[in-house]
Design a protein around this motif. Sequence first.
Motif, mmCIF file in Angstrom:
data_model
loop_
_atom_site.group_PDB
_atom_site.id
_atom_site.type_symbol
_atom_site.label_atom_id
_atom_site.label_comp_id
_atom_site.label_asym_id
_atom_site.label_seq_id
_atom_site.Cartn_x
_atom_site.Cartn_y
_atom_site.Cartn_z
ATOM 1 N N HIS A 1 -10.137 -2.804 0.472
ATOM 2 C CA HIS A 1 -10.517 -2.492 -0.907
ATOM 3 C C HIS A 1 -9.962 -3.542 -1.865
ATOM 4 O O HIS A 1 -10.630 -3.926 -2.835
ATOM 5 C CB HIS A 1 -10.033 -1.102 -1.311
ATOM 6 C CG HIS A 1 -10.595 -0.011 -0.473
ATOM 7 N ND1 HIS A 1 -9.852 1.094 -0.110
ATOM 8 C CD2 HIS A 1 -11.811 0.156 0.095
ATOM 9 C CE1 HIS A 1 -10.596 1.892 0.632
ATOM 10 N NE2 HIS A 1 -11.784 1.339 0.780
ATOM 11 N N HIS B 1 -2.324 5.587 -6.142
ATOM 12 C CA HIS B 1 -3.496 4.994 -5.502
ATOM 13 C C HIS B 1 -3.411 5.193 -3.984
ATOM 14 O O HIS B 1 -3.377 4.237 -3.215
ATOM 15 C CB HIS B 1 -3.593 3.499 -5.846
ATOM 16 C CG HIS B 1 -3.769 3.233 -7.309
ATOM 17 N ND1 HIS B 1 -4.983 3.370 -7.941
ATOM 18 C CD2 HIS B 1 -2.883 2.878 -8.269
ATOM 19 C CE1 HIS B 1 -4.840 3.089 -9.225
ATOM 20 N NE2 HIS B 1 -3.576 2.785 -9.445
ATOM 21 N N LEU C 1 -15.647 2.198 -3.146
ATOM 22 C CA LEU C 1 -14.894 1.937 -4.376
ATOM 23 C C LEU C 1 -15.440 2.756 -5.544
ATOM 24 O O LEU C 1 -14.670 3.280 -6.359
ATOM 25 C CB LEU C 1 -14.924 0.444 -4.716
ATOM 26 C CG LEU C 1 -14.126 -0.484 -3.811
ATOM 27 C CD1 LEU C 1 -14.381 -1.945 -4.183
ATOM 28 C CD2 LEU C 1 -12.635 -0.169 -3.861
ATOM 29 N N HIS D 1 0.813 -1.215 0.000
ATOM 30 C CA HIS D 1 0.000 0.000 0.000
ATOM 31 C C HIS D 1 0.847 1.265 0.000
ATOM 32 O O HIS D 1 0.437 2.281 -0.570
ATOM 33 C CB HIS D 1 -1.023 -0.043 1.135
ATOM 34 C CG HIS D 1 -2.169 -0.928 0.774
ATOM 35 N ND1 HIS D 1 -3.252 -0.492 0.058
ATOM 36 C CD2 HIS D 1 -2.367 -2.261 0.971
ATOM 37 C CE1 HIS D 1 -4.079 -1.503 -0.157
ATOM 38 N NE2 HIS D 1 -3.568 -2.589 0.391
ATOM 39 N N LEU E 1 -6.337 3.659 -1.394
ATOM 40 C CA LEU E 1 -6.660 2.233 -1.301
ATOM 41 C C LEU E 1 -6.257 1.669 0.045
ATOM 42 O O LEU E 1 -5.206 2.003 0.583
ATOM 43 C CB LEU E 1 -5.941 1.444 -2.394
ATOM 44 C CG LEU E 1 -6.630 1.353 -3.738
ATOM 45 C CD1 LEU E 1 -5.828 0.459 -4.681
ATOM 46 C CD2 LEU E 1 -8.044 0.838 -3.620
ATOM 47 N N TYR F 1 -12.826 3.287 -8.494
ATOM 48 C CA TYR F 1 -12.285 1.946 -8.730
ATOM 49 C C TYR F 1 -13.329 0.965 -9.250
ATOM 50 O O TYR F 1 -12.992 -0.072 -9.793
ATOM 51 C CB TYR F 1 -11.668 1.385 -7.443
ATOM 52 C CG TYR F 1 -10.401 2.098 -7.071
ATOM 53 C CD1 TYR F 1 -9.195 1.769 -7.677
ATOM 54 C CD2 TYR F 1 -10.401 3.123 -6.131
ATOM 55 C CE1 TYR F 1 -8.033 2.427 -7.351
ATOM 56 C CE2 TYR F 1 -9.242 3.797 -5.800
ATOM 57 C CZ TYR F 1 -8.063 3.444 -6.416
ATOM 58 O OH TYR F 1 -6.902 4.113 -6.109
ATOM 59 N N ALA G 1 -5.046 -0.568 -10.519
ATOM 60 C CA ALA G 1 -4.581 -0.820 -9.146
ATOM 61 C C ALA G 1 -4.251 -2.295 -8.946
ATOM 62 O O ALA G 1 -3.229 -2.638 -8.331
ATOM 63 C CB ALA G 1 -5.631 -0.359 -8.134
#
Length: 180
Positions: A65, A58, A100, A50, A61, A105, A129
């Motif tokens: 997720h 991103h 999302l 992450h 996120l 996303y 992603a």
Amino acid sequence: MDNVVDEEKVNQVVESDKGGRKSTGTPVGRGYELPLLLFAGFRTLIDRLHSELARQGHPDLRPAHGFAMQAVGVDGATASEVGRRLGVSKQAAGKTVDRLVSMGYAERVDDPTDARRKTVRLTPHGLDALARSVAVFDELRAEWALTLGGRRLDALEKDLRAVVPAEAFRLDAAGWFGGT
């Protein structure tokens, strides 16, 4: 970090013996340490993933997720299906899907087989992603191979496959941890 505990505080109800060594001086693992070490390895990989995803565009996120996007899958899914796959209620899945969608996303579209239902699909941003996640995980595995040695990492993965049943590869970790 506030969420870090020292060895004295982990498993306080377990015996307080700090010896844990055979007469040869070789460390002996304690039963409770194995799941903690496995989880810490998982957590280390996910946190590094992450951090890198944030660097690559991103930043919002979260691990949940990623599980949710995997539950949506390449063919899409209804919120009920996402909930079942994640092991959470339809309402909890709906909130995650809402998030999302708001982050770009995923999107909700009319279900081609039933006009009363909506299907959740990943957007190009969501697919990006996931593709970046695959690449980052490959990089992290390569780092572990450098640290442990490629043969040792291969053996570790082989050994874990021997003790982890195939059906254990599930997406319901968040629901399992949360008890929902």
